[in-house]
Design an enzyme around this catalytic site. Structure first.
Site, PDB file in Angstrom:
ATOM      1  N   LYS A  54       6.389  -3.121  13.067  1.00  0.00           N
ATOM      2  CA  LYS A  54       6.592  -2.048  14.020  1.00  0.00           C
ATOM      3  C   LYS A  54       5.388  -1.531  14.628  1.00  0.00           C
ATOM      4  O   LYS A  54       5.256  -0.879  15.316  1.00  0.00           O
ATOM      5  CB  LYS A  54       7.290  -1.224  13.154  1.00  0.00           C
ATOM      6  CG  LYS A  54       6.836  -0.239  12.072  1.00  0.00           C
ATOM      7  CD  LYS A  54       7.677   0.567  11.620  1.00  0.00           C
ATOM      8  CE  LYS A  54       7.218   1.218  10.179  1.00  0.00           C
ATOM      9  NZ  LYS A  54       5.818   1.688  10.174  1.00  0.00           N
ATOM     10  N   LYS A  95       5.478 -11.922   9.909  1.00  0.00           N
ATOM     11  CA  LYS A  95       6.468 -10.888   9.753  1.00  0.00           C
ATOM     12  C   LYS A  95       6.674 -10.021  10.868  1.00  0.00           C
ATOM     13  O   LYS A  95       5.498  -9.676  11.542  1.00  0.00           O
ATOM     14  CB  LYS A  95       6.343 -10.079   8.381  1.00  0.00           C
ATOM     15  CG  LYS A  95       7.617  -9.315   8.175  1.00  0.00           C
ATOM     16  CD  LYS A  95       7.296  -8.364   6.818  1.00  0.00           C
ATOM     17  CE  LYS A  95       8.036  -6.967   7.002  1.00  0.00           C
ATOM     18  NZ  LYS A  95       7.963  -6.350   5.708  1.00  0.00           N
ATOM     19  N   LYS A  99      -6.326  -4.298   5.950  1.00  0.00           N
ATOM     20  CA  LYS A  99      -6.235  -3.179   6.849  1.00  0.00           C
ATOM     21  C   LYS A  99      -7.761  -2.784   6.869  1.00  0.00           C
ATOM     22  O   LYS A  99      -7.996  -2.531   7.949  1.00  0.00           O
ATOM     23  CB  LYS A  99      -5.402  -1.972   6.221  1.00  0.00           C
ATOM     24  CG  LYS A  99      -4.128  -2.372   6.430  1.00  0.00           C
ATOM     25  CD  LYS A  99      -3.094  -0.938   6.258  1.00  0.00           C
ATOM     26  CE  LYS A  99      -1.594  -1.146   6.525  1.00  0.00           C
ATOM     27  NZ  LYS A  99      -0.801  -0.019   6.340  1.00  0.00           N
TER      28      LYS A  99
END
Ligand code: TRP
Length: 342
Positions: A205, A202, A119
């Protein structure tokens, strides 16, 4: 020391960040399992809003998404009479325990976290927040406050759970047995749905790169159908479960179909024997739409009156706070803080 005595149900705690839009992958891999298992455990499900401020965000969206995620927990089958549903920031012990655990968590442990590395690589070095680095300590506080025995998380959160165990062990060693050491509860294979546009990653969202990455739980039926019909496949034609990375797209559709219809793999392969990818996509699209229908109906019912969810969250926070504040009190004593006179 666990506060579970013999005969008591084991405790689980899990949470989802109120960022992005919950997906079919979240349902199959997490929410549906939580709803099924809630009768076997004493369950705490929180909306982890304090985690959502560790990357740049919009305050208005945070508030809206916090209610939305809570309502979707219920719409997916979590029963607030059975499980405790609450918002992390409503229980101030989460923030307080994080600070206390910061005191005993080596920086080296946090620097090793792969999610932090990933991140932070996406942001400018100087703008990465302290919170992003500290994120796993907050997660440890979430779990340890409730003395959770098990934590349902995806494969990607396993490292954070190991860190939680390390922090708990270190605390217990330094200050005496206080925390239950939690075990991860990783969902069965087939419960991990991959991106429709990129079946090697994966389904996420918060992926905003492509409109066709994920079906959201609140997508209208036609949008959901369109996303499935656009799913990336390959140039072959055989419809079989496969671990071949070249065939990951078709395999992902088959696993989604398996998860939604609960049919055996043999039956599914038989059903599509001699058929084309278009037929598979149509069948998956209909299975997805059938799954979304009742969830969206319940979501609408639950959110018609906006005070309903807020009231429920107030009750959840009260219950959560009872458990969390008892743990925090012990922690403060063990760590040597002077109790204020009352
Ligand atoms: N980090 C988790 C995720 O991104 C969310 C989370 C926060 C969590 N606190 C938690 C999950 C405690 C389980 C238990 O999925």
């Amino acid at each position: 020391m666990s506060d579970n005595s013999v005969g008591k149900r084991k405790r689980v705690l899990s949470g989802v960040q109120p960022s992005g839009n919950l997906t079919v992958g979240n349902y199959v891999g997490a929410l549906r399992q939580w709803a099924r298992e809630q009768y076997n455990f004493e369950s705490f499900f929180c909306v982890v809003d304090l985690h959502a401020i560790t990357v740049p965000y919009d305050p208005l969206a945070l508030r809206e998404k916090t209610r939305e995620v809570a309502a979707l927990y219920l719409a997916c089958g979590i029963d607030p009479e059975v499980s405790t549903v609450f918002v992390q920031s409503h229980v101030s012990a989460h923030a307080e325990l994080t600070w206390l655990l910061n005191g005993i968590t080596p920086l080296g442990w946090l620097n090793r976290m792969t999610q932090f590395k990933d991140k932070s690589a996406k942001q400018q070095v100087d703008s990465v927040s302290m919170g992003l680095l500290d994120y796993p300590v907050l997660m440890a506080a979430d779990i340890l406050l409730y003395q959770a025995d098990a934590v349902p998380v995806g494969e990607d959160q396993k490292q954070h759970l190991e860190l939680t165990r390390d922090i708990a062990q270190r605390f217990n060693h330094l200050f005496g047995d206080t925390f239950t050491i939690p075990d991860p509860m990783i969902p069965p294979t087939g419960a991990r749905i991959m991106g429709l546009d990129n079946p090697t990653a994966k389904m996420s969202k918060s992926e905003t790169g492509s409109e066709y990455h994920a079906v959201y739980l609140l997508d209208p039926p036609n949008r959901a159908r369109k996303k499935v019909m656009r799913a990336v496949t390959d140039s072959g034609r055989e419809i079989r479960f496969s671990r071949d990375p070249e065939r990951a797209g078709v395999n992902n559709l088959l696993e989604l179909y398996e998860a939604l219809t609960a049919q055996s793999r043999e039956d599914i392969e038989q059903q599509f024997d001699g058929k084309g990818y278009g037929d598979l996509k149509k069948a998956v699209a209909e299975a997805v739409v059938d799954m979304l229908g009742p969830i969206q109906q319940r979501y609408e019912d639950l959110t018609r009156d906006s005070s309903y969810i807020d009231n429920l969250l107030a009750r959840g926070a009260e219950r959560a706070n009872e458990v969390a504040s008892a743990t925090l009190k012990t922690v403060r004593e063990r760590m040597g803080f002077l109790e204020p006179l009352r």
